[in-house]
Scaffold this active site. Structure first.
Site, PDB file in Angstrom:
ATOM      1  N   LEU A 195       0.817  -1.210   0.000  1.00 34.24           N
ATOM      2  CA  LEU A 195       0.000   0.000   0.000  1.00 34.24           C
ATOM      3  C   LEU A 195       0.854   1.264   0.000  1.00 34.24           C
ATOM      4  O   LEU A 195       1.681   1.464   0.894  1.00 34.24           O
ATOM      5  CB  LEU A 195      -0.942  -0.007   1.207  1.00 34.24           C
ATOM      6  CG  LEU A 195      -1.892   1.189   1.335  1.00 34.24           C
ATOM      7  CD1 LEU A 195      -2.829   1.259   0.130  1.00 34.24           C
ATOM      8  CD2 LEU A 195      -2.675   1.104   2.636  1.00 34.24           C
ATOM      9  N   ASP A 196       0.647   2.113  -1.009  1.00 32.50           N
ATOM     10  CA  ASP A 196       1.311   3.419  -1.129  1.00 32.50           C
ATOM     11  C   ASP A 196       2.827   3.302  -1.082  1.00 32.50           C
ATOM     12  O   ASP A 196       3.513   4.212  -0.613  1.00 32.50           O
ATOM     13  CB  ASP A 196       0.827   4.368  -0.022  1.00 32.50           C
ATOM     14  CG  ASP A 196      -0.640   4.737  -0.182  1.00 32.50           C
ATOM     15  OD1 ASP A 196      -1.125   4.746  -1.327  1.00 32.50           O
ATOM     16  OD2 ASP A 196      -1.298   5.004   0.840  1.00 32.50           O
ATOM     17  N   ALA A 197       3.377   2.189  -1.549  1.00 29.34           N
ATOM     18  CA  ALA A 197       4.822   1.977  -1.479  1.00 29.34           C
ATOM     19  C   ALA A 197       5.414   1.565  -2.821  1.00 29.34           C
ATOM     20  O   ALA A 197       6.527   1.059  -2.875  1.00 29.34           O
ATOM     21  CB  ALA A 197       5.150   0.934  -0.422  1.00 29.34           C
TER      22      ALA A 197
END
Length: 284
Positions: A227-229
């Site tokens: 997530l968001d990485a």
């Protein structure tokens, strides 16, 4: 826009790559109109992007790919050749916030983004009139919090039906399931504020205001299972002061978000972003 073939490649770094590529192009009468390269000392990887005037080559795109294949194999290249005359098909996804979606639609309508937008998908119906004003189909796909699988099955069906090359999450506030992320590697683009992981959850700008932060920003990245990485395409910041209240920070943050997303999408559409591992080389 004059027609260009865009060759993008990465491979283990060694002597002779630039010479071999440029000699291949020139030996067929090709004219290089733009060239960028980068050698990453930490990974031993070489990256290159070349634009070729398509009218100077005696090849169709498929013939050019076939002619270049032996060179690519000899250097163990990961490579692609794109035709600038073919616009990528971009499916946009949104929820209730309109700033990123409205900005992309404006840039599309003004011919600032060379692409096709076959549809917009949303888990809410709030933005329908704005999208349909642009003559773009709008699909409302509600989410049942107790069972999100039907929502994502329909999202995937719509993406496939509209033959999307790229999916842009323009403040779409749902977490994509791992199988959907894996189905479109380096083809799903997301935007979010750059406070993470410090101010996760609801009202991040209010949280940041309480901590007295002096810089706020946004991150545009490819979506992965983490997530968001995913690999970062672009980031930017703007300075704030003690005079700014949370509402000011939200307004300034939205400005940065839409600018960074539009810039990242433009670089993606122009084949300027090369991914290796969880990092990118961006020939902007």
């Amino acid at each position: 826009m004059e027609r260009r073939y865009r060759l993008v490649l990465s491979c283990p770094d060694r002597v002779g790559i630039v010479s071999m590529v440029s000699n291949f192009i020139s030996s067929h009468g090709g004219s290089i109109t733009d060239a960028n390269q980068h050698s990453d000392a930490s990974t031993g990887r070489f990256f290159m992007r070349v634009e070729i005037d398509a009218s100077t080559l005696p090849f169709t795109l498929d013939e050019l790919k076939a002619a270049f294949e032996p060179i690519a194999a000899s250097f163990q290249m990961e490579w692609e050749i794109h035709d600038s005359a073919r616009p990528k098909r971009v499916v946009l996804m949104a929820s209730r916030e309109s700033h990123c979606l409205a900005d992309l639609l404006y840039r599309y309508h003004s011919n600032e983004l060379f692409c096709e937008i076959p549809c917009v998908i949303s888990n809410h119906d709030d933005l329908r009139s704005m999208v349909e004003w642009h003559g773009i189909p709008y699909f409302h796909v509600p989410v049942d919090p107790a069972d999100k699988a039907p929502h994502f099955a329909e999202v995937n069906r719509l993406i496939e039906e509209h033959a999307a090359d790229t999916v842009v999450l323009a403040r779409y506030m749902q977490i994509l399931p791992p199988d959907l992320c894996d189905r479109y590697p380096h083809r799903i683009i997301n935007i979010h504020h750059s406070f993470l992981p410090s101010f996760a959850g609801a009202k991040p700008y209010h949280q940041a205001h309480e901590r007295g932060v002096k810089l706020i920003g946004a991150t545009c990245h490819y979506v992965t299972q983490d997530l968001d990485a995913g690999p970062i395409i672009d980031q930017d910041v703007t300075r704030i002061s003690h005079r700014d209240v949370p509402e000011d920070m939200v307004r300034l943050g939205r400005d940065v978000e839409k600018t960074v997303l539009a810039r990242g999408l433009r670089w993606h559409l122009e084949d300027r972003v090369l991914v290796h591992g969880n990092k990118t080389v961006v020939f902007a």
